[in-house]
Design an enzyme around this catalytic site. Sequence first.
Site, PDB file in Angstrom:
ATOM      1  N   MET A 238       0.792  -1.226   0.000  1.00  0.00           N
ATOM      2  CA  MET A 238       0.000   0.000   0.000  1.00  0.00           C
ATOM      3  C   MET A 238       0.832   1.287   0.000  1.00  0.00           C
ATOM      4  SD  MET A 238      -2.883  -1.067  -0.535  1.00  0.00           S
ATOM      5  CE  MET A 238      -4.095  -2.357  -0.320  1.00  0.00           C
TER       6      MET A 238
ATOM      7  N   HIS B 277      -4.248  -5.715  -8.886  1.00  0.00           N
ATOM      8  CA  HIS B 277      -5.214  -4.724  -8.410  1.00  0.00           C
ATOM      9  C   HIS B 277      -6.619  -5.321  -8.455  1.00  0.00           C
ATOM     10  CE1 HIS B 277      -6.626  -0.771  -7.360  1.00  0.00           C
ATOM     11  NE2 HIS B 277      -7.647  -1.015  -8.170  1.00  0.00           N
TER      12      HIS B 277
HETATM   13  C1  GAR Z   1      -5.726  -7.553  -2.471  1.00  0.00           C
HETATM   14  O1  GAR Z   1      -7.112  -7.543  -2.762  1.00  0.00           O
HETATM   15  C2  GAR Z   1      -4.963  -6.736  -3.479  1.00  0.00           C
HETATM   16  O2  GAR Z   1      -5.444  -6.854  -4.782  1.00  0.00           O
HETATM   17  C3  GAR Z   1      -5.186  -5.347  -2.942  1.00  0.00           C
HETATM   18  O3  GAR Z   1      -5.002  -5.487  -1.556  1.00  0.00           O
HETATM   19  C4  GAR Z   1      -5.457  -6.782  -1.173  1.00  0.00           C
HETATM   20  C5  GAR Z   1      -4.401  -7.464  -0.333  1.00  0.00           C
HETATM   21  O4  GAR Z   1      -4.881  -8.668   0.182  1.00  0.00           O
HETATM   22  N1  GAR Z   1      -4.297  -4.378  -3.518  1.00  0.00           N
HETATM   23  C6  GAR Z   1      -4.648  -3.127  -3.753  1.00  0.00           C
HETATM   24  O5  GAR Z   1      -5.727  -2.656  -3.454  1.00  0.00           O
HETATM   25  C7  GAR Z   1      -3.574  -2.281  -4.417  1.00  0.00           C
HETATM   26  N2  GAR Z   1      -4.064  -0.993  -4.738  1.00  0.00           N
HETATM   27  P1  GAR Z   1      -3.877  -9.821   0.622  1.00  0.00           P
HETATM   28  O6  GAR Z   1      -2.939  -9.188   1.641  1.00  0.00           O
HETATM   29  O7  GAR Z   1      -4.752 -10.883   1.244  1.00  0.00           O
HETATM   30  O8  GAR Z   1      -3.157 -10.304  -0.599  1.00  0.00           O
END
Ligand code: GAR
Length: 198
Positions: A91, A116
Amino acid sequence: MPKFNVAIFASGEGSNAQNLWRVASKAGHPVRGLICDRQDAGVIKLAEQENIPHIVINKKDYLKKQSDFEAAILNQLIEWDVNWIFLAGFMTILSSHFLKMYFNSITQKFQVINIHPSLLPQYPGTKSYQQAYADKVNTHGVTVHYVDEGVDTGPIIEQQIFTRDIAWSFEEFVAFGKSIEHKLYEKVFLNFLNEHLE
Ligand code: GAR
């Protein structure tokens, strides 16, 4: 000798990160390590449990010093001899100064990939599932793309659309979306692995 030495960057629960490092190990090409920018991220415990080399470079320790934060990351990447970065729920926006270190002058792309949770260019940013769910979308999807200097604007590699069941709770919507994320990121990762080590 071609190399595909990967670091995963993550900030959250780590479901995408865990899936990627398992896929890489299973393919006989383990990732070099995990970089996490939050002390309290769930992904750290997963990395500990599965003996994945990892380091926390806590963003909060570098509040007004993004350049020092990125320098600390780069030092670790150099130690691990990393030439590809896969963001998995990371992030922090990486600066153009950082990205330049991963620029491939032949492809004219940064060797930094992101997943994403939307069909970009729809729903960029950090609250894609929340916004799409609130909008009662009939279909949603996920995108794997190269990172560029913008936010969620880099060249798209693959997208996968899915239908939202109107009966789903928000949690069910996210869980289904993440299951699609895992499969798509796995597919792209293995394609890259084959392409860069042949
Ligand atoms: C996921 O849904 C990913 O696509 C998103 O954060 C989440 C992390 O989950 N990423 C974004 O929003 C990037 N802008 P995780 O830690 O379980 O993989």
